[in-house]
Design an enzyme around this catalytic site. Structure first.
Site, mmCIF file in Angstrom:
data_model
loop_
_atom_site.group_PDB
_atom_site.id
_atom_site.type_symbol
_atom_site.label_atom_id
_atom_site.label_comp_id
_atom_site.label_asym_id
_atom_site.label_seq_id
_atom_site.Cartn_x
_atom_site.Cartn_y
_atom_site.Cartn_z
ATOM 1 N N ASP A 1 0.886 -1.206 0.107
ATOM 2 C CA ASP A 1 -0.152 0.038 0.135
ATOM 3 C C ASP A 1 0.632 1.247 0.026
ATOM 4 O OD1 ASP A 1 -2.297 1.803 0.785
ATOM 5 O OD2 ASP A 1 -3.473 -0.284 0.955
ATOM 6 N N HIS B 1 -3.969 5.113 4.015
ATOM 7 C CA HIS B 1 -4.869 3.922 3.804
ATOM 8 C C HIS B 1 -4.029 2.516 4.200
ATOM 9 C CE1 HIS B 1 -6.463 1.034 0.902
ATOM 10 N NE2 HIS B 1 -7.696 1.961 0.745
ATOM 11 N N SER C 1 -11.625 -1.941 -0.222
ATOM 12 C CA SER C 1 -10.182 -1.666 0.514
ATOM 13 C C SER C 1 -10.213 -2.003 2.026
ATOM 14 C CB SER C 1 -9.895 -0.338 0.495
ATOM 15 O OG SER C 1 -9.618 0.080 -0.685
#
Length: 525
Positions: free
Chosen positions: A67, A108, A283
Protein backbone atom coordinates in the site's frame (compact mmCIF):
# COMPACT_ATOMS: atom_id res chain seq x y z
CA UNK A 1 -26.26 -19.12 9.69
CA UNK A 2 -23.42 -20.16 11.95
CA UNK A 3 -21.24 -23.07 10.97
CA UNK A 4 -22.45 -26.58 11.52
CA UNK A 5 -18.86 -27.46 12.45
CA UNK A 6 -18.57 -27.42 16.24
CA UNK A 7 -15.80 -25.36 17.80
CA UNK A 8 -12.73 -27.25 18.89
CA UNK A 9 -12.06 -27.65 22.59
CA UNK A 10 -11.26 -24.22 24.03
CA UNK A 11 -7.65 -23.55 24.97
CA UNK A 12 -7.86 -23.41 28.76
CA UNK A 13 -4.34 -22.01 29.00
CA UNK A 14 -5.36 -18.80 27.23
CA UNK A 15 -6.82 -16.30 29.72
CA UNK A 16 -8.66 -14.52 26.87
CA UNK A 17 -10.78 -17.54 25.91
CA UNK A 18 -14.45 -16.69 26.19
CA UNK A 19 -13.74 -13.04 26.90
CA UNK A 20 -14.36 -10.08 24.60
CA UNK A 21 -11.46 -7.68 24.01
CA UNK A 22 -11.40 -4.59 26.23
CA UNK A 23 -10.05 -2.24 23.54
CA UNK A 24 -12.09 1.00 23.51
CA UNK A 25 -13.13 0.71 19.85
CA UNK A 26 -14.04 -2.99 20.01
CA UNK A 27 -17.78 -2.27 20.57
CA UNK A 28 -17.64 -0.32 17.27
CA UNK A 29 -16.09 -3.25 15.40
CA UNK A 30 -19.42 -4.69 14.36
CA UNK A 31 -17.77 -6.84 11.68
CA UNK A 32 -15.99 -8.76 14.46
CA UNK A 33 -19.06 -9.04 16.68
CA UNK A 34 -22.35 -7.75 15.32
CA UNK A 35 -24.89 -7.21 18.09
CA UNK A 36 -27.06 -4.95 15.95
CA UNK A 37 -25.02 -1.77 16.39
CA UNK A 38 -26.07 1.09 14.12
CA UNK A 39 -28.92 -0.83 12.55
CA UNK A 40 -26.82 -3.89 11.79
CA UNK A 41 -27.98 -7.49 11.59
CA UNK A 42 -27.04 -9.36 14.79
CA UNK A 43 -24.57 -12.21 14.22
CA UNK A 44 -23.71 -11.00 10.72
CA UNK A 45 -19.97 -10.87 11.32
CA UNK A 46 -16.72 -12.77 10.79
CA UNK A 47 -17.34 -15.07 13.79
CA UNK A 48 -13.83 -14.39 15.06
CA UNK A 49 -14.62 -15.08 18.71
CA UNK A 50 -15.16 -18.75 17.80
CA UNK A 51 -11.62 -18.85 16.39
CA UNK A 52 -10.10 -16.93 19.32
CA UNK A 53 -11.82 -19.31 21.75
CA UNK A 54 -9.86 -22.14 20.16
CA UNK A 55 -6.68 -20.33 21.17
CA UNK A 56 -6.04 -19.24 17.57
CA UNK A 57 -4.99 -15.58 17.26
CA UNK A 58 -2.60 -15.51 14.28
CA UNK A 59 0.68 -16.36 15.99
CA UNK A 60 3.73 -16.82 13.71
CA UNK A 61 1.96 -15.55 10.59
CA UNK A 62 3.00 -12.38 8.70
CA UNK A 63 0.74 -10.41 6.39
CA UNK A 64 2.27 -7.82 4.06
CA UNK A 65 0.23 -4.69 3.44
CA UNK A 66 1.07 -3.61 -0.12
CA UNK A 67 0.00 0.00 0.00
CA UNK A 68 1.07 3.60 0.67
CA UNK A 69 3.09 2.74 3.77
CA UNK A 70 2.43 1.67 7.35
CA UNK A 71 2.84 3.78 10.49
CA UNK A 72 4.87 1.11 12.25
CA UNK A 73 5.39 3.38 15.26
CA UNK A 74 1.67 3.42 15.99
CA UNK A 75 1.25 2.13 19.58
CA UNK A 76 -1.39 -0.38 18.44
CA UNK A 77 0.90 -1.79 15.72
CA UNK A 78 4.51 -1.43 16.77
CA UNK A 79 4.79 -4.70 18.71
CA UNK A 80 3.27 -6.67 15.83
CA UNK A 81 5.44 -5.07 13.16
CA UNK A 82 7.80 -7.33 11.21
CA UNK A 83 10.65 -5.04 10.16
CA UNK A 84 12.61 -7.87 8.50
CA UNK A 85 9.82 -8.50 6.00
CA UNK A 86 9.14 -4.81 5.24
CA UNK A 87 10.45 -2.54 2.50
CA UNK A 88 9.79 0.80 0.83
CA UNK A 89 9.84 0.38 -2.95
CA UNK A 90 8.84 4.00 -3.47
CA UNK A 91 11.94 5.34 -1.70
CA UNK A 92 14.15 2.24 -1.95
CA UNK A 93 14.87 1.83 1.72
CA UNK A 94 13.82 -0.39 4.60
CA UNK A 95 11.43 2.10 6.22
CA UNK A 96 7.96 2.06 4.63
CA UNK A 97 6.66 4.98 6.68
CA UNK A 98 3.85 6.96 4.97
CA UNK A 99 4.76 10.28 3.37
CA UNK A 100 3.21 13.22 5.20
CA UNK A 101 0.46 15.20 3.46
CA UNK A 102 -1.87 17.81 4.89
CA UNK A 103 -4.94 15.79 3.97
CA UNK A 104 -3.71 12.50 5.49
CA UNK A 105 -3.91 11.02 2.01
CA UNK A 106 -1.39 8.28 2.83
CA UNK A 107 -3.34 6.77 5.73
CA UNK A 108 -4.69 3.83 3.75
CA UNK A 109 -2.00 1.24 4.49
CA UNK A 110 -1.97 2.03 8.21
CA UNK A 111 -5.73 1.55 8.39
CA UNK A 112 -5.50 -1.79 6.59
CA UNK A 113 -2.68 -2.94 8.88
CA UNK A 114 -4.77 -2.32 12.00
CA UNK A 115 -7.57 -4.48 10.66
CA UNK A 116 -5.21 -7.45 10.52
CA UNK A 117 -2.99 -7.08 13.55
CA UNK A 118 -3.92 -4.27 15.96
CA UNK A 119 -2.97 -5.44 19.45
CA UNK A 120 -5.50 -6.67 22.00
CA UNK A 121 -6.43 -5.24 25.42
CA UNK A 122 -3.96 -2.36 25.34
CA UNK A 123 -6.47 0.47 25.67
CA UNK A 124 -5.78 1.73 22.14
CA UNK A 125 -8.19 1.78 19.16
CA UNK A 126 -9.71 -1.62 18.39
CA UNK A 127 -8.35 -5.12 17.83
CA UNK A 128 -7.13 -6.92 14.73
CA UNK A 129 -8.78 -10.04 13.34
CA UNK A 130 -5.50 -11.89 13.98
CA UNK A 131 -4.22 -9.74 16.85
CA UNK A 132 -1.16 -11.89 17.61
CA UNK A 133 -0.02 -12.01 13.98
CA UNK A 134 2.62 -9.79 12.40
CA UNK A 135 2.26 -7.20 9.68
CA UNK A 136 4.88 -6.09 7.18
CA UNK A 137 4.75 -2.80 5.35
CA UNK A 138 5.44 -2.77 1.62
CA UNK A 139 5.24 0.84 0.46
CA UNK A 140 4.74 0.89 -3.30
CA UNK A 141 1.66 2.98 -4.19
CA UNK A 142 2.73 6.51 -3.26
CA UNK A 143 4.44 7.69 -6.43
CA UNK A 144 3.55 9.51 -9.64
CA UNK A 145 3.35 6.32 -11.71
CA UNK A 146 3.50 2.57 -11.24
CA UNK A 147 5.90 0.27 -13.04
CA UNK A 148 5.75 -3.45 -13.68
CA UNK A 149 9.06 -3.85 -11.85
CA UNK A 150 7.84 -2.13 -8.67
CA UNK A 151 4.71 -4.28 -8.64
CA UNK A 152 6.70 -7.45 -9.28
CA UNK A 153 9.28 -6.66 -6.59
CA UNK A 154 6.46 -5.99 -4.13
CA UNK A 155 4.63 -9.26 -4.89
CA UNK A 156 7.83 -11.25 -4.56
CA UNK A 157 9.38 -9.52 -1.54
CA UNK A 158 10.57 -11.98 1.13
CA UNK A 159 8.23 -14.80 0.05
CA UNK A 160 9.40 -17.13 2.82
CA UNK A 161 9.00 -14.59 5.61
CA UNK A 162 5.65 -13.27 4.34
CA UNK A 163 2.70 -15.67 4.35
CA UNK A 164 -0.08 -13.41 3.03
CA UNK A 165 0.01 -10.38 0.73
CA UNK A 166 -2.96 -8.01 1.02
CA UNK A 167 -3.71 -5.61 -1.84
CA UNK A 168 -6.50 -3.04 -1.85
CA UNK A 169 -5.79 -1.53 -5.25
CA UNK A 170 -6.01 -2.32 -8.94
CA UNK A 171 -6.82 -0.74 -12.30
CA UNK A 172 -8.93 2.41 -12.33
CA UNK A 173 -12.49 1.80 -11.10
CA UNK A 174 -14.08 3.89 -13.85
CA UNK A 175 -16.15 1.18 -15.52
CA UNK A 176 -14.27 1.40 -18.80
CA UNK A 177 -10.78 0.10 -17.99
CA UNK A 178 -9.66 -3.42 -18.91
CA UNK A 179 -6.26 -4.00 -17.38
CA UNK A 180 -4.23 -6.42 -15.31
CA UNK A 181 -0.73 -7.47 -14.28
CA UNK A 182 2.09 -7.06 -16.76
CA UNK A 183 4.59 -9.84 -17.46
CA UNK A 184 7.00 -9.38 -14.54
CA UNK A 185 4.18 -8.96 -12.02
CA UNK A 186 2.36 -12.04 -13.28
CA UNK A 187 5.56 -14.05 -13.09
CA UNK A 188 6.11 -12.86 -9.51
CA UNK A 189 2.60 -13.90 -8.44
CA UNK A 190 2.88 -17.32 -10.12
CA UNK A 191 6.30 -17.83 -8.55
CA UNK A 192 4.84 -16.83 -5.19
CA UNK A 193 2.05 -19.42 -5.28
CA UNK A 194 4.40 -22.13 -6.56
CA UNK A 195 7.50 -21.48 -4.45
CA UNK A 196 6.62 -19.05 -1.63
CA UNK A 197 6.26 -20.17 1.99
CA UNK A 198 8.84 -22.86 1.26
CA UNK A 199 6.74 -24.40 -1.48
CA UNK A 200 3.28 -24.15 0.15
CA UNK A 201 2.54 -20.96 -1.77
CA UNK A 202 1.91 -17.36 -0.76
CA UNK A 203 -1.68 -16.20 -0.29
CA UNK A 204 -2.56 -13.12 -2.39
CA UNK A 205 -5.72 -11.39 -1.15
CA UNK A 206 -7.27 -8.82 -3.49
CA UNK A 207 -10.05 -6.28 -3.07
CA UNK A 208 -12.58 -6.85 -5.84
CA UNK A 209 -12.95 -3.14 -6.61
CA UNK A 210 -15.05 -0.06 -5.88
CA UNK A 211 -16.44 0.63 -9.35
CA UNK A 212 -20.04 -0.14 -8.36
CA UNK A 213 -22.67 -1.81 -10.50
CA UNK A 214 -21.41 -0.10 -13.66
CA UNK A 215 -18.09 -1.94 -13.48
CA UNK A 216 -17.21 -5.64 -13.59
CA UNK A 217 -14.28 -7.03 -11.61
CA UNK A 218 -13.60 -9.65 -14.30
CA UNK A 219 -12.11 -6.72 -16.24
CA UNK A 220 -9.56 -6.33 -13.41
CA UNK A 221 -6.84 -8.86 -14.14
CA UNK A 222 -5.55 -8.79 -10.55
CA UNK A 223 -8.83 -9.52 -8.78
CA UNK A 224 -9.94 -11.97 -11.50
CA UNK A 225 -6.74 -14.02 -11.39
CA UNK A 226 -6.99 -17.62 -10.23
CA UNK A 227 -3.79 -17.04 -8.25
CA UNK A 228 -5.43 -14.41 -6.04
CA UNK A 229 -8.41 -14.55 -3.67
CA UNK A 230 -10.82 -11.81 -4.66
CA UNK A 231 -12.88 -10.40 -1.76
CA UNK A 232 -16.03 -8.28 -2.06
CA UNK A 233 -17.80 -6.46 0.77
CA UNK A 234 -21.16 -6.31 2.49
CA UNK A 235 -22.50 -3.68 4.87
CA UNK A 236 -23.72 -4.33 8.40
CA UNK A 237 -27.30 -5.26 7.50
CA UNK A 238 -26.31 -7.77 4.81
CA UNK A 239 -26.70 -5.66 1.67
CA UNK A 240 -23.97 -5.16 -0.85
CA UNK A 241 -22.37 -1.72 -0.67
CA UNK A 242 -23.22 0.77 -3.43
CA UNK A 243 -19.58 0.71 -4.62
CA UNK A 244 -19.33 -3.10 -4.86
CA UNK A 245 -18.44 -4.54 -8.23
CA UNK A 246 -19.78 -7.95 -9.16
CA UNK A 247 -18.11 -10.73 -11.10
CA UNK A 248 -17.85 -14.48 -11.30
CA UNK A 249 -14.27 -14.58 -10.02
CA UNK A 250 -15.11 -13.27 -6.51
CA UNK A 251 -14.50 -16.06 -4.00
CA UNK A 252 -15.99 -14.62 -0.79
CA UNK A 253 -16.93 -11.46 1.09
CA UNK A 254 -16.21 -9.61 4.31
CA UNK A 255 -17.46 -6.21 5.52
CA UNK A 256 -17.05 -2.49 4.88
CA UNK A 257 -19.43 0.05 6.42
CA UNK A 258 -22.79 0.57 8.12
CA UNK A 259 -26.13 0.87 6.37
CA UNK A 260 -27.83 3.66 8.29
CA UNK A 261 -24.71 5.73 8.84
CA UNK A 262 -22.04 5.50 6.12
CA UNK A 263 -19.58 6.93 8.63
CA UNK A 264 -19.95 3.74 10.64
CA UNK A 265 -17.10 2.15 8.80
CA UNK A 266 -14.30 -0.11 9.93
CA UNK A 267 -12.74 1.00 13.23
CA UNK A 268 -8.97 0.73 12.98
CA UNK A 269 -5.60 2.43 13.40
CA UNK A 270 -4.87 5.77 11.74
CA UNK A 271 -1.80 7.93 11.20
CA UNK A 272 0.12 9.56 14.05
CA UNK A 273 -1.12 7.23 16.76
CA UNK A 274 -4.77 8.02 16.15
CA UNK A 275 -7.82 5.83 15.46
CA UNK A 276 -10.61 6.06 12.88
CA UNK A 277 -14.13 4.69 12.48
CA UNK A 278 -14.57 5.65 8.82
CA UNK A 279 -12.36 3.22 6.89
CA UNK A 280 -14.54 1.56 4.22
CA UNK A 281 -14.75 0.19 0.69
CA UNK A 282 -13.56 -3.15 -0.58
CA UNK A 283 -10.20 -1.71 0.52
CA UNK A 284 -11.34 -2.45 4.05
CA UNK A 285 -12.74 -5.86 3.15
CA UNK A 286 -9.53 -7.45 1.83
CA UNK A 287 -7.44 -7.01 5.03
CA UNK A 288 -10.24 -8.57 7.10
CA UNK A 289 -9.96 -11.63 4.86
CA UNK A 290 -6.17 -11.60 5.27
CA UNK A 291 -6.70 -11.67 9.04
CA UNK A 292 -9.03 -14.67 8.80
CA UNK A 293 -6.52 -16.49 6.60
CA UNK A 294 -3.79 -15.71 9.16
CA UNK A 295 -5.91 -17.48 11.78
CA UNK A 296 -6.28 -20.50 9.48
CA UNK A 297 -2.51 -20.63 8.89
CA UNK A 298 -1.80 -20.62 12.60
CA UNK A 299 -4.32 -23.43 13.06
CA UNK A 300 -2.60 -25.43 10.31
CA UNK A 301 0.75 -24.08 9.06
CA UNK A 302 0.86 -26.77 6.35
CA UNK A 303 -2.03 -25.31 4.34
CA UNK A 304 -1.18 -24.62 0.71
CA UNK A 305 -2.48 -21.61 -1.22
CA UNK A 306 -5.10 -23.90 -2.78
CA UNK A 307 -6.10 -25.33 0.59
CA UNK A 308 -6.96 -21.79 1.70
CA UNK A 309 -9.20 -21.36 -1.36
CA UNK A 310 -10.94 -24.69 -0.71
CA UNK A 311 -11.45 -23.80 2.95
CA UNK A 312 -12.90 -20.45 1.86
CA UNK A 313 -15.42 -22.15 -0.43
CA UNK A 314 -16.43 -24.77 2.16
CA UNK A 315 -16.78 -22.54 5.22
CA UNK A 316 -18.07 -19.21 3.88
CA UNK A 317 -21.72 -18.59 4.72
CA UNK A 318 -24.68 -17.07 2.96
CA UNK A 319 -25.79 -15.77 6.37
CA UNK A 320 -28.14 -12.83 5.62
CA UNK A 321 -26.30 -11.39 2.61
CA UNK A 322 -28.55 -10.11 -0.15
CA UNK A 323 -28.45 -7.97 -3.28
CA UNK A 324 -30.16 -4.67 -2.48
CA UNK A 325 -31.43 -4.35 -6.08
CA UNK A 326 -32.56 -7.96 -6.36
CA UNK A 327 -30.46 -8.60 -9.46
CA UNK A 328 -28.34 -11.50 -8.24
CA UNK A 329 -29.88 -14.37 -6.32
CA UNK A 330 -28.29 -17.17 -4.37
CA UNK A 331 -27.90 -20.19 -6.65
CA UNK A 332 -26.86 -23.80 -6.08
CA UNK A 333 -24.19 -25.23 -8.37
CA UNK A 334 -24.09 -28.81 -9.63
CA UNK A 335 -22.60 -30.26 -6.44
CA UNK A 336 -24.71 -28.28 -3.98
CA UNK A 337 -22.48 -25.29 -3.29
CA UNK A 338 -24.41 -22.04 -2.91
CA UNK A 339 -22.97 -18.95 -4.58
CA UNK A 340 -23.92 -15.39 -5.43
CA UNK A 341 -22.58 -13.26 -8.29
CA UNK A 342 -21.93 -10.42 -5.82
CA UNK A 343 -20.70 -12.26 -2.74
CA UNK A 344 -19.02 -15.39 -4.08
CA UNK A 345 -19.57 -18.28 -1.68
CA UNK A 346 -20.59 -15.98 1.17
CA UNK A 347 -19.10 -14.21 4.15
CA UNK A 348 -15.94 -15.62 5.73
CA UNK A 349 -16.48 -17.54 8.97
CA UNK A 350 -13.27 -17.54 11.02
CA UNK A 351 -14.50 -20.06 13.58
CA UNK A 352 -15.57 -22.57 10.93
CA UNK A 353 -12.41 -22.07 8.88
CA UNK A 354 -10.13 -22.62 11.88
CA UNK A 355 -12.07 -25.74 12.96
CA UNK A 356 -11.85 -27.30 9.50
CA UNK A 357 -8.23 -26.17 9.00
CA UNK A 358 -7.16 -28.13 12.08
CA UNK A 359 -8.19 -31.45 10.53
CA UNK A 360 -7.59 -30.54 6.89
CA UNK A 361 -5.80 -32.88 4.50
CA UNK A 362 -3.97 -31.17 1.65
CA UNK A 363 -5.93 -31.36 -1.60
CA UNK A 364 -4.57 -33.49 -4.48
CA UNK A 365 -2.28 -32.00 -7.14
CA UNK A 366 -3.77 -29.41 -9.47
CA UNK A 367 -3.90 -29.93 -13.23
CA UNK A 368 -4.91 -27.59 -15.99
CA UNK A 369 -6.64 -28.95 -19.02
CA UNK A 370 -6.84 -27.18 -22.37
CA UNK A 371 -10.39 -28.35 -22.89
CA UNK A 372 -11.03 -27.05 -26.39
CA UNK A 373 -11.06 -23.96 -28.57
CA UNK A 374 -13.10 -22.25 -31.26
CA UNK A 375 -10.72 -20.29 -33.46
CA UNK A 376 -12.98 -19.08 -36.28
CA UNK A 377 -14.73 -15.71 -35.93
CA UNK A 378 -18.48 -15.56 -35.27
CA UNK A 379 -20.63 -12.47 -35.55
CA UNK A 380 -22.57 -11.47 -32.45
CA UNK A 381 -26.13 -10.59 -33.52
CA UNK A 382 -27.53 -7.15 -32.70
CA UNK A 383 -30.58 -8.88 -31.24
CA UNK A 384 -30.64 -12.30 -29.67
CA UNK A 385 -27.53 -14.28 -28.74
CA UNK A 386 -24.55 -16.04 -30.21
CA UNK A 387 -24.28 -19.55 -28.74
CA UNK A 388 -21.09 -21.57 -29.06
CA UNK A 389 -20.33 -24.95 -27.53
CA UNK A 390 -17.23 -26.93 -26.66
CA UNK A 391 -17.57 -30.62 -25.86
CA UNK A 392 -14.72 -31.91 -23.74
CA UNK A 393 -13.58 -35.13 -22.10
CA UNK A 394 -11.56 -32.98 -19.64
CA UNK A 395 -8.27 -34.42 -20.92
CA UNK A 396 -9.28 -37.99 -19.97
CA UNK A 397 -6.46 -40.50 -20.30
CA UNK A 398 -3.73 -37.84 -20.36
CA UNK A 399 -1.34 -36.50 -17.72
CA UNK A 400 -3.61 -33.48 -17.17
CA UNK A 401 -6.91 -35.34 -16.73
CA UNK A 402 -9.19 -33.72 -14.20
CA UNK A 403 -12.54 -34.68 -12.73
CA UNK A 404 -13.16 -32.08 -10.01
CA UNK A 405 -13.16 -28.41 -10.90
CA UNK A 406 -11.60 -25.46 -9.17
CA UNK A 407 -11.16 -22.42 -11.47
CA UNK A 408 -12.50 -22.21 -15.00
CA UNK A 409 -11.16 -19.72 -17.54
CA UNK A 410 -12.83 -18.65 -20.77
CA UNK A 411 -10.04 -17.00 -22.75
CA UNK A 412 -11.75 -14.71 -25.24
CA UNK A 413 -10.85 -12.41 -28.11
CA UNK A 414 -13.78 -10.20 -29.13
CA UNK A 415 -14.66 -6.70 -30.27
CA UNK A 416 -17.84 -4.64 -30.44
CA UNK A 417 -19.10 -1.32 -31.72
CA UNK A 418 -19.61 -0.56 -28.00
CA UNK A 419 -17.71 -2.92 -25.71
CA UNK A 420 -19.65 -1.89 -22.61
CA UNK A 421 -22.88 -3.38 -23.99
CA UNK A 422 -21.42 -6.84 -24.45
CA UNK A 423 -22.41 -9.56 -21.98
CA UNK A 424 -20.89 -13.03 -21.81
CA UNK A 425 -22.11 -16.18 -20.05
CA UNK A 426 -20.60 -19.64 -19.60
CA UNK A 427 -22.73 -22.67 -18.71
CA UNK A 428 -21.11 -25.84 -17.36
CA UNK A 429 -22.09 -29.42 -18.25
CA UNK A 430 -23.83 -29.61 -14.85
CA UNK A 431 -25.98 -26.62 -15.77
CA UNK A 432 -24.35 -23.84 -13.73
CA UNK A 433 -24.54 -20.53 -15.59
CA UNK A 434 -21.89 -17.89 -14.83
CA UNK A 435 -22.05 -14.32 -16.07
CA UNK A 436 -18.40 -13.79 -16.92
CA UNK A 437 -18.94 -10.24 -18.27
CA UNK A 438 -21.77 -7.86 -17.39
CA UNK A 439 -22.83 -4.65 -19.09
CA UNK A 440 -20.58 -1.69 -18.25
CA UNK A 441 -22.44 1.54 -18.92
CA UNK A 442 -19.33 3.73 -19.07
CA UNK A 443 -17.30 1.61 -21.49
CA UNK A 444 -17.50 3.26 -24.94
CA UNK A 445 -14.61 1.31 -26.47
CA UNK A 446 -15.16 0.41 -30.12
CA UNK A 447 -11.60 -0.43 -31.10
CA UNK A 448 -9.64 -2.55 -28.60
CA UNK A 449 -12.23 -5.04 -27.39
CA UNK A 450 -10.71 -8.00 -25.55
CA UNK A 451 -7.58 -9.82 -26.67
CA UNK A 452 -7.07 -13.30 -25.19
CA UNK A 453 -8.64 -12.02 -21.97
CA UNK A 454 -8.98 -14.77 -19.32
CA UNK A 455 -12.49 -14.37 -17.91
CA UNK A 456 -12.66 -16.54 -14.80
CA UNK A 457 -15.44 -18.16 -12.80
CA UNK A 458 -15.38 -19.88 -9.42
CA UNK A 459 -19.08 -20.76 -9.54
CA UNK A 460 -18.53 -24.28 -10.88
CA UNK A 461 -16.21 -25.22 -7.98
CA UNK A 462 -16.33 -28.94 -7.24
CA UNK A 463 -18.31 -29.79 -10.38
CA UNK A 464 -17.54 -32.43 -12.99
CA UNK A 465 -16.00 -30.85 -16.10
CA UNK A 466 -16.73 -33.51 -18.70
CA UNK A 467 -19.44 -32.73 -21.23
CA UNK A 468 -20.64 -29.73 -23.21
CA UNK A 469 -19.79 -26.18 -22.16
CA UNK A 470 -21.78 -23.30 -23.63
CA UNK A 471 -20.66 -19.74 -24.28
CA UNK A 472 -23.32 -17.10 -24.86
CA UNK A 473 -22.52 -13.63 -26.19
CA UNK A 474 -25.23 -10.99 -26.35
CA UNK A 475 -25.68 -7.21 -26.43
CA UNK A 476 -27.53 -5.55 -23.57
CA UNK A 477 -28.52 -2.36 -25.38
CA UNK A 478 -31.54 -0.56 -26.73
CA UNK A 479 -29.39 0.66 -29.62
CA UNK A 480 -28.26 -1.76 -32.36
CA UNK A 481 -24.69 -3.00 -31.84
CA UNK A 482 -22.30 -5.06 -33.91
CA UNK A 483 -19.45 -7.26 -32.83
CA UNK A 484 -17.37 -10.36 -33.41
CA UNK A 485 -16.29 -13.16 -31.14
CA UNK A 486 -13.00 -14.06 -32.76
CA UNK A 487 -11.65 -16.73 -30.46
CA UNK A 488 -12.81 -18.77 -27.45
CA UNK A 489 -10.71 -21.29 -25.58
CA UNK A 490 -11.72 -23.13 -22.44
CA UNK A 491 -9.15 -23.83 -19.72
CA UNK A 492 -10.15 -26.03 -16.79
CA UNK A 493 -8.27 -26.21 -13.49
CA UNK A 494 -8.78 -28.78 -10.76
CA UNK A 495 -7.88 -32.27 -9.57
CA UNK A 496 -8.10 -35.79 -10.89
CA UNK A 497 -8.64 -37.29 -7.45
CA UNK A 498 -11.53 -36.32 -5.15
CA UNK A 499 -10.35 -33.34 -3.07
CA UNK A 500 -12.22 -34.17 0.17
CA UNK A 501 -12.06 -37.96 0.25
CA UNK A 502 -9.91 -38.07 3.40
CA UNK A 503 -12.08 -35.62 5.39
CA UNK A 504 -14.93 -36.58 7.70
CA UNK A 505 -17.66 -33.92 7.86
CA UNK A 506 -18.68 -32.90 11.38
CA UNK A 507 -22.28 -32.47 10.26
CA UNK A 508 -24.34 -34.13 7.50
CA UNK A 509 -25.66 -30.66 6.65
CA UNK A 510 -22.28 -29.00 6.16
CA UNK A 511 -21.06 -27.92 2.74
CA UNK A 512 -18.30 -30.51 2.99
CA UNK A 513 -20.81 -33.32 3.52
CA UNK A 514 -23.02 -32.09 0.67
CA UNK A 515 -20.16 -31.90 -1.82
CA UNK A 516 -18.69 -35.26 -0.75
CA UNK A 517 -22.10 -36.89 -1.24
CA UNK A 518 -22.44 -35.28 -4.71
CA UNK A 519 -19.00 -36.58 -5.69
CA UNK A 520 -19.76 -40.09 -4.41
CA UNK A 521 -23.08 -40.16 -6.27
CA UNK A 522 -21.43 -39.01 -9.49
CA UNK A 523 -18.67 -41.61 -9.17
CA UNK A 524 -21.30 -44.37 -8.99
CA UNK A 525 -22.85 -43.33 -12.31
Amino acid sequence: MRSAIPAATPDKSDPNVGKAPTDPYFPLQWYLRNTGQNGGKPRLDLNVQAAWDQGITGKNVTTAIMDDGVDYMHPDLKFNYNAEASYDFSSNDAYPYPRYTDDWFNSHGTRCAGEVAAARDNGICGVGVAYDSKIAGIRMLDQPYMTDLIEANSMGHEPHKIHIYSASWGPTDDGKTVDGPRNATMRAIVQGVNEGRNGLGNIYVWASGDGGEEDDCNCDGYAASMWTISINSAINDGQNAHYDESCSSTLASTFSNGAKDPNTGVATTDLYGKCTTTHSGTSAAAPEAAGVFALALEANPSLTWRDIQHLTVLTSKRNSLFDAKNRFHWTMNGVGLEFNHLFGFGVLDAGAMVSLAKKWRTVPPRYHCEAGAILEAHQIPSKGSLLLSIKTDACKGTDTELRYLEHVQAVITANASRRGDLELFVTSPMGTKSMILSRRANDDDHRDGFTKWPFMTTHTWGEYPEGTWLLEATFNSKEPRTGWLKEFSLVLHGTKDPPYRMLSPASPHSKLAIVKKAHEDQDKM
